[in-house]
Design a protein around this motif. Structure first.
Motif, PDB file in Angstrom:
ATOM      1  N   SER A  99       0.815  -1.081  -0.019  1.00 12.56           N
ATOM      2  CA  SER A  99      -0.115  -0.065  -0.054  1.00 12.56           C
ATOM      3  C   SER A  99       0.814   1.128   0.099  1.00 12.56           C
ATOM      4  O   SER A  99       2.100   1.210   0.289  1.00 12.56           O
ATOM      5  N   ASP A 100       0.252   2.447  -0.371  1.00 12.62           N
ATOM      6  CA  ASP A 100       0.793   3.560  -0.350  1.00 12.62           C
ATOM      7  C   ASP A 100       0.568   4.350   0.704  1.00 12.62           C
ATOM      8  O   ASP A 100      -0.649   4.246   1.480  1.00 12.62           O
ATOM      9  N   ALA A 132     -13.325  14.541   5.608  1.00  9.39           N
ATOM     10  CA  ALA A 132     -12.275  14.068   5.878  1.00  9.39           C
ATOM     11  C   ALA A 132     -12.156  12.651   6.359  1.00  9.39           C
ATOM     12  O   ALA A 132     -11.783  11.699   5.564  1.00  9.39           O
ATOM     13  N   GLN A 133     -13.274  12.083   7.030  1.00  9.19           N
ATOM     14  CA  GLN A 133     -13.480  10.680   7.389  1.00  9.19           C
ATOM     15  C   GLN A 133     -13.917   9.936   6.215  1.00  9.19           C
ATOM     16  O   GLN A 133     -13.630   8.668   6.100  1.00  9.19           O
ATOM     17  N   ARG A 153      -8.716   3.822   2.483  1.00  6.99           N
ATOM     18  CA  ARG A 153      -8.380   2.549   3.448  1.00  6.99           C
ATOM     19  C   ARG A 153      -9.145   1.491   2.623  1.00  6.99           C
ATOM     20  O   ARG A 153      -8.533   0.391   2.606  1.00  6.99           O
ATOM     21  N   GLY A 154     -10.389   1.783   2.084  1.00  5.77           N
ATOM     22  CA  GLY A 154     -11.170   0.727   1.524  1.00  5.77           C
ATOM     23  C   GLY A 154     -10.488   0.149   0.153  1.00  5.77           C
ATOM     24  O   GLY A 154     -10.839  -0.848  -0.145  1.00  5.77           O
ATOM     25  N   ARG A 155      -9.568   1.006  -0.133  1.00  3.98           N
ATOM     26  CA  ARG A 155      -9.043   0.641  -1.336  1.00  3.98           C
ATOM     27  C   ARG A 155      -7.591  -0.284  -1.110  1.00  3.98           C
ATOM     28  O   ARG A 155      -6.757  -0.359  -1.998  1.00  3.98           O
ATOM     29  N   GLY A 156      -7.070  -0.102   0.016  1.00  2.00           N
ATOM     30  CA  GLY A 156      -6.057  -0.867   0.739  1.00  2.00           C
ATOM     31  C   GLY A 156      -4.875   0.102   0.880  1.00  2.00           C
ATOM     32  O   GLY A 156      -3.463  -0.372   0.994  1.00  2.00           O
ATOM     33  N   GLU A 157      -5.105   1.217   0.831  1.00  2.00           N
ATOM     34  CA  GLU A 157      -3.960   2.340   1.113  1.00  2.00           C
ATOM     35  C   GLU A 157      -3.714   2.493   2.640  1.00  2.00           C
ATOM     36  O   GLU A 157      -4.732   2.460   3.484  1.00  2.00           O
ATOM     37  N   ASP A 158      -2.432   3.059   2.949  1.00  2.00           N
ATOM     38  CA  ASP A 158      -2.008   3.095   4.338  1.00  2.00           C
ATOM     39  C   ASP A 158      -2.409   4.819   4.673  1.00  2.00           C
ATOM     40  O   ASP A 158      -1.800   5.443   4.144  1.00  2.00           O
ATOM     41  N   VAL A 159      -3.327   5.246   5.166  1.00  4.55           N
ATOM     42  CA  VAL A 159      -3.878   6.547   5.385  1.00  4.55           C
ATOM     43  C   VAL A 159      -3.936   6.848   6.572  1.00  4.55           C
ATOM     44  O   VAL A 159      -4.395   6.286   7.666  1.00  4.55           O
ATOM     45  N   ALA A 174     -18.553   9.746  -7.588  1.00  3.17           N
ATOM     46  CA  ALA A 174     -17.480  10.848  -7.911  1.00  3.17           C
ATOM     47  C   ALA A 174     -16.112  10.040  -7.455  1.00  3.17           C
ATOM     48  O   ALA A 174     -14.968  10.415  -7.947  1.00  3.17           O
ATOM     49  N   PHE A 175     -16.254   9.641  -6.093  1.00  3.33           N
ATOM     50  CA  PHE A 175     -14.968   9.137  -5.618  1.00  3.33           C
ATOM     51  C   PHE A 175     -13.980   8.277  -6.147  1.00  3.33           C
ATOM     52  O   PHE A 175     -12.818   8.432  -6.166  1.00  3.33           O
ATOM     53  N   PRO A 176     -14.606   7.299  -6.809  1.00  5.91           N
ATOM     54  CA  PRO A 176     -13.336   6.225  -7.523  1.00  5.91           C
ATOM     55  C   PRO A 176     -12.522   7.041  -8.570  1.00  5.91           C
ATOM     56  O   PRO A 176     -11.321   6.683  -8.345  1.00  5.91           O
ATOM     57  N   ARG A 177     -13.059   7.917  -9.300  1.00  2.00           N
ATOM     58  CA  ARG A 177     -12.180   8.569 -10.168  1.00  2.00           C
ATOM     59  C   ARG A 177     -11.142   9.296  -9.626  1.00  2.00           C
ATOM     60  O   ARG A 177     -10.064   9.933  -9.976  1.00  2.00           O
ATOM     61  N   PHE A 178     -11.657  10.199  -8.421  1.00  2.00           N
ATOM     62  CA  PHE A 178     -10.806  11.135  -7.724  1.00  2.00           C
ATOM     63  C   PHE A 178      -9.621   9.988  -7.307  1.00  2.00           C
ATOM     64  O   PHE A 178      -8.387  10.515  -7.251  1.00  2.00           O
TER      65      PHE A 178
END
Length: 196
Positions: A2-3, A22-23, A30-36, A170-174
């Protein structure tokens, strides 16, 4: 692997609505597996800018500033949650951002704006674009804008109503745009040192 993504939020108000966005962004990445990690300017509590981090003799910066400098340097990308105050940007988040410079270089940033009204923080997002670019970040073209925020996200940052449904679409493209640039920047930094 993860990034590492830092999500910056800057309202100092007692009744903070933007924390919902923000949440939402933190949960979505995080749902995409990123380290946030959420960086809350109010919780960090930096003073009004007197000296930038780089202007302190090595090892003498305030502890909160030293810690945040390391977090920024270790990050692969950033998201700025941009509230709009009187057609402009939030002073708390701007103050935190201005404490650093070289720490931001050569990484992408995305802007998610909000307001209580129908313009959804668009004017603040426009102002942030130039500011972040000047500070050495590549600002991705995809943005998300939320307004009126109370009718779009619940207190827990969950989408509600038609605005919430539009935000979810809109979130997935962002996120895709941000993460494409994160990968590109990481690849380039691994191939050669930045020019300055």
């Amino acid at each position: 692997m993860s990034d590492r993504i830092l999500v910056f939020y800057g309202s100092y108000r007692a009744d903070r609505m933007g924390i919902r966005l923000a949440q939402f962004v933190v949960d979505g990445l995080r749902g995409r597996g990123e380290d946030v990690e959420l960086i809350d300017a109010k919780a960090v509590g930096l003073p009004m800018l007197d000296r930038m981090y780089k202007e302190y003799p090595k090892g003498s910066a305030p502890a909160a500033m030293e810690k945040l400098a390391g977090q920024i340097r270790d990050a692969d990308g950033f998201v700025f949650i941009a509230g709009e105050y009187n057609w402009g940007i939030q002073p708390g988040l701007k103050n935190l951002t201005d404490h650093f410079l070289e720490e931001w270089f050569w990484r992408p940033a995305a802007i998610a704006s909000y307001s209580g009204g129908r313009f959804a923080g668009a004017r603040a997002a426009t102002a942030w674009h130039g500011t972040l670019s000047e500070m050495g970040m590549v600002v991705v073209s995809s943005t998300i804008a939320v307004g009126p925020i109370a009718q779009t996200l619940s207190a827990e940052g969950r989408p509600i109503g038609d605005g919430g449904a539009a935000l979810e679409r809109a979130f997935p493209r962002f996120a895709d745009d941000l993460m494409w640039w994160v990968e590109a920047a990481k690849t380039q930094r691994a191939k050669k040192n930045p020019p300055y």
